[in-house]
Design a protein around this motif. Structure first.
Motif, PDB file in Angstrom:
ATOM      1  N   ALA A  41      64.707  22.232  71.029  1.00 44.90           N
ATOM      2  CA  ALA A  41      65.972  22.540  70.359  1.00 44.90           C
ATOM      3  C   ALA A  41      65.705  22.701  68.864  1.00 44.90           C
ATOM      4  O   ALA A  41      64.946  21.935  68.281  1.00 44.90           O
ATOM      5  CB  ALA A  41      66.992  21.420  70.592  1.00 44.90           C
ATOM      6  N   GLY A  42      66.319  23.691  68.259  1.00 49.39           N
ATOM      7  CA  GLY A  42      66.104  23.925  66.837  1.00 49.39           C
ATOM      8  C   GLY A  42      65.513  25.297  66.596  1.00 49.39           C
ATOM      9  O   GLY A  42      65.314  26.090  67.533  1.00 49.39           O
ATOM     10  N   LYS A  43      65.240  25.610  65.338  1.00 53.61           N
ATOM     11  CA  LYS A  43      64.714  26.915  64.965  1.00 53.61           C
ATOM     12  C   LYS A  43      63.458  26.760  64.116  1.00 53.61           C
ATOM     13  O   LYS A  43      63.282  25.756  63.432  1.00 53.61           O
ATOM     14  CB  LYS A  43      65.759  27.720  64.198  1.00 53.61           C
ATOM     15  CG  LYS A  43      67.020  28.037  65.004  1.00 53.61           C
ATOM     16  CD  LYS A  43      68.004  28.852  64.193  1.00 53.61           C
ATOM     17  CE  LYS A  43      69.236  29.192  65.018  1.00 53.61           C
ATOM     18  NZ  LYS A  43      70.230  29.989  64.241  1.00 53.61           N
ATOM     19  N   VAL A  46      52.011  26.063  61.137  1.00 58.55           N
ATOM     20  CA  VAL A  46      52.880  24.891  60.978  1.00 58.55           C
ATOM     21  C   VAL A  46      53.812  24.767  62.183  1.00 58.55           C
ATOM     22  O   VAL A  46      53.996  23.679  62.749  1.00 58.55           O
ATOM     23  CB  VAL A  46      53.684  24.980  59.676  1.00 58.55           C
ATOM     24  CG1 VAL A  46      54.748  23.874  59.618  1.00 58.55           C
ATOM     25  CG2 VAL A  46      52.760  24.880  58.470  1.00 58.55           C
ATOM     26  N   LEU A  47      54.398  25.879  62.589  1.00 55.37           N
ATOM     27  CA  LEU A  47      55.320  25.859  63.721  1.00 55.37           C
ATOM     28  C   LEU A  47      54.606  25.430  64.997  1.00 55.37           C
ATOM     29  O   LEU A  47      55.114  24.597  65.766  1.00 55.37           O
ATOM     30  CB  LEU A  47      55.950  27.241  63.898  1.00 55.37           C
ATOM     31  CG  LEU A  47      56.968  27.381  65.035  1.00 55.37           C
ATOM     32  CD1 LEU A  47      58.122  26.410  64.845  1.00 55.37           C
ATOM     33  CD2 LEU A  47      57.473  28.815  65.127  1.00 55.37           C
ATOM     34  N   GLU A  48      53.424  25.973  65.240  1.00 54.26           N
ATOM     35  CA  GLU A  48      52.674  25.623  66.454  1.00 54.26           C
ATOM     36  C   GLU A  48      52.343  24.137  66.497  1.00 54.26           C
ATOM     37  O   GLU A  48      52.480  23.494  67.548  1.00 54.26           O
ATOM     38  CB  GLU A  48      51.395  26.454  66.527  1.00 54.26           C
ATOM     39  CG  GLU A  48      51.639  27.928  66.811  1.00 54.26           C
ATOM     40  CD  GLU A  48      50.394  28.761  66.645  1.00 54.26           C
ATOM     41  OE1 GLU A  48      49.303  28.166  66.465  1.00 54.26           O
ATOM     42  OE2 GLU A  48      50.485  30.002  66.683  1.00 54.26           O
ATOM     43  N   LEU A  49      51.921  23.573  65.359  1.00 55.47           N
ATOM     44  CA  LEU A  49      51.564  22.152  65.340  1.00 55.47           C
ATOM     45  C   LEU A  49      52.802  21.280  65.506  1.00 55.47           C
ATOM     46  O   LEU A  49      52.786  20.303  66.266  1.00 55.47           O
ATOM     47  CB  LEU A  49      50.838  21.808  64.038  1.00 55.47           C
ATOM     48  CG  LEU A  49      50.366  20.353  63.897  1.00 55.47           C
ATOM     49  CD1 LEU A  49      49.406  19.995  65.027  1.00 55.47           C
ATOM     50  CD2 LEU A  49      49.717  20.122  62.536  1.00 55.47           C
ATOM     51  N   ALA A  50      53.896  21.639  64.819  1.00 59.56           N
ATOM     52  CA  ALA A  50      55.122  20.833  64.910  1.00 59.56           C
ATOM     53  C   ALA A  50      55.672  20.827  66.333  1.00 59.56           C
ATOM     54  O   ALA A  50      56.114  19.789  66.844  1.00 59.56           O
ATOM     55  CB  ALA A  50      56.167  21.371  63.935  1.00 59.56           C
ATOM     56  N   VAL A  51      55.640  21.974  66.996  1.00 62.86           N
ATOM     57  CA  VAL A  51      56.147  22.068  68.368  1.00 62.86           C
ATOM     58  C   VAL A  51      55.236  21.300  69.333  1.00 62.86           C
ATOM     59  O   VAL A  51      55.697  20.703  70.305  1.00 62.86           O
ATOM     60  CB  VAL A  51      56.266  23.550  68.782  1.00 62.86           C
ATOM     61  CG1 VAL A  51      56.490  23.685  70.276  1.00 62.86           C
ATOM     62  CG2 VAL A  51      57.415  24.210  68.037  1.00 62.86           C
ATOM     63  N   GLN A 105      61.661  16.941  58.947  1.00 59.85           N
ATOM     64  CA  GLN A 105      60.648  15.921  58.721  1.00 59.85           C
ATOM     65  C   GLN A 105      59.407  16.161  59.580  1.00 59.85           C
ATOM     66  O   GLN A 105      58.272  15.869  59.172  1.00 59.85           O
ATOM     67  CB  GLN A 105      61.227  14.534  59.015  1.00 59.85           C
ATOM     68  CG  GLN A 105      61.627  14.315  60.471  1.00 59.85           C
ATOM     69  CD  GLN A 105      62.388  13.017  60.670  1.00 59.85           C
ATOM     70  OE1 GLN A 105      63.299  12.705  59.907  1.00 59.85           O
ATOM     71  NE2 GLN A 105      62.005  12.263  61.684  1.00 59.85           N
ATOM     72  N   GLN A 106      59.594  16.760  60.770  1.00 56.27           N
ATOM     73  CA  GLN A 106      58.448  17.052  61.634  1.00 56.27           C
ATOM     74  C   GLN A 106      57.635  18.230  61.090  1.00 56.27           C
ATOM     75  O   GLN A 106      56.403  18.191  61.089  1.00 56.27           O
ATOM     76  CB  GLN A 106      58.940  17.359  63.051  1.00 56.27           C
ATOM     77  CG  GLN A 106      59.582  16.151  63.728  1.00 56.27           C
ATOM     78  CD  GLN A 106      60.389  16.545  64.938  1.00 56.27           C
ATOM     79  OE1 GLN A 106      60.987  17.614  64.963  1.00 56.27           O
ATOM     80  NE2 GLN A 106      60.411  15.680  65.942  1.00 56.27           N
ATOM     81  N   THR A 107      58.325  19.252  60.632  1.00 49.23           N
ATOM     82  CA  THR A 107      57.606  20.410  60.092  1.00 49.23           C
ATOM     83  C   THR A 107      56.924  20.065  58.772  1.00 49.23           C
ATOM     84  O   THR A 107      55.831  20.564  58.488  1.00 49.23           O
ATOM     85  CB  THR A 107      58.560  21.597  59.905  1.00 49.23           C
ATOM     86  OG1 THR A 107      59.633  21.227  59.026  1.00 49.23           O
ATOM     87  CG2 THR A 107      59.144  22.034  61.241  1.00 49.23           C
ATOM     88  N   ALA A 162      53.757  18.264  59.617  1.00 50.16           N
ATOM     89  CA  ALA A 162      52.757  19.239  60.069  1.00 50.16           C
ATOM     90  C   ALA A 162      52.146  19.971  58.879  1.00 50.16           C
ATOM     91  O   ALA A 162      50.927  20.197  58.840  1.00 50.16           O
ATOM     92  CB  ALA A 162      53.387  20.219  61.048  1.00 50.16           C
ATOM     93  N   GLN A 163      52.962  20.352  57.903  1.00 52.98           N
ATOM     94  CA  GLN A 163      52.453  21.037  56.706  1.00 52.98           C
ATOM     95  C   GLN A 163      51.465  20.159  55.947  1.00 52.98           C
ATOM     96  O   GLN A 163      50.385  20.616  55.533  1.00 52.98           O
ATOM     97  CB  GLN A 163      53.620  21.428  55.791  1.00 52.98           C
ATOM     98  CG  GLN A 163      54.436  22.605  56.301  1.00 52.98           C
ATOM     99  CD  GLN A 163      55.653  22.855  55.441  1.00 52.98           C
ATOM    100  OE1 GLN A 163      56.266  21.915  54.919  1.00 52.98           O
ATOM    101  NE2 GLN A 163      56.025  24.114  55.290  1.00 52.98           N
ATOM    102  N   ARG A 164      51.818  18.886  55.757  1.00 52.39           N
ATOM    103  CA  ARG A 164      50.936  17.976  55.028  1.00 52.39           C
ATOM    104  C   ARG A 164      49.624  17.774  55.770  1.00 52.39           C
ATOM    105  O   ARG A 164      48.543  17.739  55.169  1.00 52.39           O
ATOM    106  CB  ARG A 164      51.630  16.630  54.796  1.00 52.39           C
ATOM    107  CG  ARG A 164      52.745  16.675  53.750  1.00 52.39           C
ATOM    108  CD  ARG A 164      53.147  15.264  53.333  1.00 52.39           C
ATOM    109  NE  ARG A 164      53.687  14.493  54.437  1.00 52.39           N
ATOM    110  CZ  ARG A 164      54.971  14.475  54.788  1.00 52.39           C
ATOM    111  NH1 ARG A 164      55.854  15.190  54.090  1.00 52.39           N
ATOM    112  NH2 ARG A 164      55.381  13.740  55.795  1.00 52.39           N
ATOM    113  N   PHE A 165      49.711  17.625  57.085  1.00 51.41           N
ATOM    114  CA  PHE A 165      48.506  17.416  57.889  1.00 51.41           C
ATOM    115  C   PHE A 165      47.560  18.610  57.770  1.00 51.41           C
ATOM    116  O   PHE A 165      46.354  18.445  57.559  1.00 51.41           O
ATOM    117  CB  PHE A 165      48.880  17.177  59.351  1.00 51.41           C
ATOM    118  CG  PHE A 165      47.709  16.895  60.244  1.00 51.41           C
ATOM    119  CD1 PHE A 165      47.229  15.606  60.397  1.00 51.41           C
ATOM    120  CD2 PHE A 165      47.063  17.923  60.913  1.00 51.41           C
ATOM    121  CE1 PHE A 165      46.130  15.343  61.198  1.00 51.41           C
ATOM    122  CE2 PHE A 165      45.966  17.672  61.726  1.00 51.41           C
ATOM    123  CZ  PHE A 165      45.505  16.380  61.876  1.00 51.41           C
TER     124      PHE A 165
END
Length: 502
Positions: free
Chosen positions: A372-374, A382-387, A402-404, A407-410
């Motif tokens: 759920a979400g965009k 970033v999107l692939e890692l967060a998902v 907060q999840q994305t 992922a960006q920081r990682f």
């Protein structure tokens, strides 16, 4: 044995599809690190796969394929029976339960109609029916347009005589075999007994093509004589008439006697039909690399080389038509929304006895919750890692800032660690090895979120060190590769050795 991880998409949910692909990549990388040989990840030749389905099972579509129309796989009775009786290996209990509810079970009987002048011994039509009390009055057999006995139907026509006859199992009468557009390939065996005296659809068909209308049942309180002759269709029971020894029996008694007689002759048996419907395995598209020859008269892919060329977009489930995939150690990553559709189609394809070797074991199935979400405005990495790591696979993932941001920081820190020349030669310390063991254990158990939490903690610890141990960096990079496929400095051989040592 080769190892194949197959992700199934959710066409209505791109982020869920992305999540499945990410998890499939994770499982595939772990299998490679464990030393398994990867198999092909999809049908090497989808056109050949579709042609094999035409030969071994059923494939149907529209008269005139339009963009977006579907090409649908029709499972054979043998595959439906194998899946319905759960004789196809130890599938996960939750998947079996949902499939059990999706399959339709209909009690009845199978009658065998031997073909006149059979090409090989035992050639016959089998017909499933739930009510055979009026069977003696049957005057023809109708098959669907893609049936092996059918030559199809020219566009605009709804029926055609096949030129073949079969024997009635009770009377021995020769019955003509017709192709009819109204016969559904998904039900029973795709062949039906035409009984116009006792069925409204059959009556319309009989009057259209000129078949006789006979009776084997009459109302229980009916009288004899022309003024009391029954009017078709006679439905809802009654008593047997014009059937010889069974005349006067009520419908249920006559039905029992017909089955007993045919069973004695080896031409019938009690049977529960397992209905599964049909499943989309390709879509017609205006452009694409795959072209099939479409037989409009049979409404299927032509395996004889004639037809009109049409382009198709294949489904991922076609991968299991390939003999290599059928013999591989298979893991399927599927959206939970596809259990009763794509995943059930895949299971039935694996159970088709004429598609190739039957798998020795059921696949490992990982069901994935929706997202759920965009992901608007996020870079693909970033999107692939967060998902992938935002929640464990079976859970619904609510994608939040907060999840994305995590992922960006990682990813940023990962790049900085690889770019830093400051490191101290030496083996990984005990703290790193203990953390690595926790991460690997979580990955084995598919606790992806927990594994990422521990890996992120390890990464921050290494980033704080001015000169981390080279062995610790190698351990970290191996785990980052396994979890997210991130680039690193170790060679494939070093990755494998480090993975085994953790």
């Amino acid at each position: 044995m080769n190892h194949l991880v197959l992700p199934l998409p959710d066409p209505r949910a791109p982020l869920t599809t992305l999540r499945c692909r990410g998890l499939a990549g994770l499982l595939d990388r772990m299998a490679a690190l464990d030393g398994h040989t990867p198999a092909t990840t999809g049908p090497a030749d989808p056109v050949a796969a579709l042609a094999r389905i035409v030969t071994a099972a059923g494939l149907t579509g529209p008269d005139e394929p339009l963009d977006g129309d579907e090409l649908r796989y029709v499972p054979t009775p043998a595959a439906r029976e194998r899946v319905g009786s759960e004789q196809d290996g130890a599938w996960p209990q939750s998947t079996k339960s949902r499939h059990r509810r999706a399959l339709r079970r209909t009690p009845g009987a199978l009658f065998t109609f031997p073909l006149e002048d059979p090409e090989t011994a035992g050639d016959a039509l089998t017909i499933f029916t739930t009510n055979w009390s009026p069977t003696p009055a049957g005057c023809a057999v109708a098959v669907h347009r893609g049936h092996p006995l059918s030559a199809g139907l020219p566009v605009g026509r709804t029926s055609a005589f096949t030129g073949r006859y079969c024997r009635h199992p009770l009377t021995g009468d020769l019955l003509p075999v017709w192709t009819a557009s109204w016969v559904a390939p998904e039900f029973g065996t795709g062949a039906v007994l035409v009984n116009p005296g006792h069925d409204a659809t059959d009556l319309v068909f009989a009057r259209e093509v000129g078949l006789p209308v006979r009776f084997a049942l009459a109302p229980a309180d009916g009288e004899e004589g022309p003024e009391h002759w029954p009017s078709p269709p006679v439905t809802g029971g009654g008593r047997a008439i014009r059937t010889g020894a069974t005349d006067g029996l009520d419908a249920a008694e006559a039905q029992a006697e017909y089955l007993r007689t045919a069973m004695t002759r080896g031409l019938a048996d009690k049977h529960t039909d397992v209905g599964a419907g049909s499943f989309a395995v390709a879509a017609f598209v205006p452009e694409g690399p795959h072209t099939v020859q479409w037989d409009r008269e049979r409404r299927t892919v032509s395996h004889a080389g004639h037809g009109i060329p049409v382009r198709v977009s294949p489904s991922a489930v076609l991968a299991v038509v390939d003999p290599t995939a059928r013999q591989a150690e298979l893991c399927v990553v599927a959206p939970s929304s596809t259990v009763e559709s794509e995943l059930l189609a895949l299971r039935l394809l694996l159970a088709e006895p004429h598609l190739g070797p039957l798998p020795q074991q059921a696949p490992d199935v990982l069901l994935v919750g929706p997202v759920a979400g965009k992901g608007d405005g996020l870079t693909p990495d970033v999107l692939e890692l967060a998902v992938l790591v935002g929640a464990d696979p079976q859970e619904t993932l609510s994608l939040k800032p907060q999840q994305t941001e995590t992922a960006q920081r990682f990813l940023r820190t990962h790049t900085e660690l690889l770019a830093s020349p400051q490191e101290t030669p030496g083996e990984a310390d005990n703290g790193t090895l203990q953390a690595a063991a926790q991460i690997k254990s979580a990955l084995r158990q598919r606790n992806v979120k927990q594994a990422f939490t521990h890996l992120y903690r390890l990464q921050k610890s290494l980033a704080k060190s001015q000169a981390p141990l080279s062995g610790a960096l190698t351990v970290y990079e191996t785990l980052a590769h396994a979890l997210a496929g991130l680039p690193g400095r170790p060679t494939d051989a070093q990755l494998g050795r480090t993975w085994q040592l953790v």
